[in-house]
Scaffold this motif. Structure first.
Motif, short mmCIF file in Angstrom:
data_model
loop_
_atom_site.label_atom_id
_atom_site.label_comp_id
_atom_site.label_asym_id
_atom_site.label_seq_id
_atom_site.Cartn_x
_atom_site.Cartn_y
_atom_site.Cartn_z
N UNK A 1 15.07 -5.87 -9.05
CA UNK A 1 16.25 -6.69 -8.73
C UNK A 1 16.03 -7.50 -7.46
N UNK A 2 15.21 -6.97 -6.55
CA UNK A 2 14.91 -7.66 -5.30
C UNK A 2 13.80 -8.68 -5.41
N UNK A 3 13.28 -8.89 -6.60
CA UNK A 3 12.28 -9.93 -6.82
C UNK A 3 10.85 -9.51 -6.61
N UNK A 4 10.58 -8.21 -6.51
CA UNK A 4 9.20 -7.75 -6.29
C UNK A 4 8.40 -7.84 -7.59
N UNK A 5 7.12 -8.20 -7.43
CA UNK A 5 6.20 -8.18 -8.57
C UNK A 5 5.50 -6.84 -8.69
N UNK A 6 5.51 -6.07 -7.58
CA UNK A 6 4.81 -4.77 -7.59
C UNK A 6 5.46 -3.86 -6.57
N UNK A 7 5.59 -2.59 -6.93
CA UNK A 7 6.13 -1.55 -6.05
C UNK A 7 5.01 -0.60 -5.65
N UNK A 8 5.00 -0.21 -4.38
CA UNK A 8 4.05 0.74 -3.85
C UNK A 8 4.81 1.99 -3.38
N UNK A 9 4.32 3.18 -3.76
CA UNK A 9 4.98 4.43 -3.38
C UNK A 9 4.03 5.28 -2.53
N UNK A 10 4.56 6.31 -1.85
CA UNK A 10 3.72 7.08 -0.92
C UNK A 10 2.78 8.07 -1.60
N UNK A 11 1.95 8.68 -0.78
CA UNK A 11 1.19 9.85 -1.19
C UNK A 11 2.16 10.95 -1.62
N UNK A 12 1.75 11.75 -2.61
CA UNK A 12 2.54 12.89 -3.09
C UNK A 12 3.95 12.46 -3.49
N UNK A 13 4.03 11.50 -4.39
CA UNK A 13 5.32 10.98 -4.83
C UNK A 13 6.04 11.90 -5.80
N UNK A 14 5.36 12.93 -6.29
CA UNK A 14 6.05 13.85 -7.20
C UNK A 14 6.53 15.12 -6.51
N UNK A 15 5.76 15.63 -5.56
CA UNK A 15 6.13 16.89 -4.91
C UNK A 15 5.46 16.99 -3.55
N UNK A 16 6.24 17.40 -2.55
CA UNK A 16 5.70 17.74 -1.23
C UNK A 16 6.11 19.17 -0.97
N UNK A 17 5.14 20.08 -1.08
CA UNK A 17 5.46 21.50 -0.97
C UNK A 17 4.24 22.25 -0.45
N UNK A 18 4.35 22.78 0.77
CA UNK A 18 3.23 23.51 1.37
C UNK A 18 3.15 24.95 0.87
#
Length: 273
Positions: free
Chosen positions: A31-48
């Protein structure tokens, strides 16, 4: 100009919730007009907690977050770089990044090469190699909205030879998804990302985890987009949500023409005493 979005998140211990958050971020990025989105490391789970995490981490083909992102990419016609997911790899895990095109197809994968095994002055101790298998292959994904995209993950940032190899393989941008600790982030995050961009004369795009996570860790945030001259185009600061940046891909040729470091690189022989 190419418009991108970086998703700054505080990922928790529930992959289903992560999938919902990523799908919502993708809709907002489109919706904001981006052609590509970038997500962080460990985008599914952060659990030590390795035992608890082990109950949630799936093989790539069964990972619910990857499936949700691929579906949303098709729905929105949006390219996505999933910075990384924890996925099963034999008897261990892999810290694996994915590039997904606007038809929902996986166009590239990268397993983190340099694993974070450190003891910090604050008393924090991290042993990524205790659960994760290191990758062994550098990856460039051709033909993305930001050109040919080199893939790295977090601690890889401290190894400039990897960035040089990606640049020499034709990358015009390098992704550095991360979950940087707060003390190392304050000391090194901005300067290292700017240095990597300057050295290679390319864009560096670094989506980051930010905040106090469910497992107790704290991450630095400050998702950055840096241009080939080392100028910061966007800084996510603290908190969570999307940050947008406009990339002028013509800047690569301009900067490399001004200071042609790639053309000037020479092999280095043995170091004499």
């Amino acid at each position: 100009m190419t418009r991108i979005a970086l998703f700054q998140s505080c990922t928790g211990i529930d992959p289903a919730r992560s999938a919902d958050q990523l799908a919502a971020a993708m809709a907002e990025a489109k919706a904001g007009g981006a052609a590509m989105l970038f997500t962080p490391e460990m985008s599914n789970i952060v659990d030590s907690d390795r035992e608890r995490a082990g109950r949630s981490v799936a093989e790539e083909g069964a990972d619910p977050v990857l499936a949700a992102v691929r579906s949303a990419a098709r729905e929105h016609g949006l390219w996505v770089h999933i910075g990384s997911l924890a996925v099963r790899s034999g008897d261990r895990f892999a810290n694996r990044g994915f590039v997904i095109d606007d038809a929902g197809d996986v166009r590239g994968r990268y397993d983190k090469i340099h694993l974070f095994d450190v003891d910090l002055p604050t008393g924090e101790s991290w042993r990524e190699s205790a659960s994760y298998r290191a990758g062994g292959e550098a990856v460039v994904v051709r033909g993305t909205p930001v050109g040919d995209l080199g893939l790295t993950i977090c601690y890889d940032l401290r190894f400039p030879a990897l960035f040089a190899a990606l640049a020499e393989a034709g990358a015009s941008a390098i992704a550095v998804p991360a979950a940087f600790t707060v003390p190392t982030g304050r000391a090194h995050w901005h300067v290292l990302l700017r240095a990597r961009a300057i050295e290679a004369g390319m864009f560096v795009i670094a989506a980051a985890q930010s905040g106090h996570h469910e497992d107790g860790r704290r991450t630095f945030g400050h998702s950055l987009a840096v241009d080939p001259w080392g100028e910061v185009l966007a800084d996510g600061g603290e908190g969570n949500g999307l940050v947008f940046a406009e990339l002028d891909l013509g800047r690569i040729a301009e900067v490399r023409g001004r200071i042609p470091v790639l053309a000037h690189r020479r092999p280095i022989g043995p170091v004499s005493d």
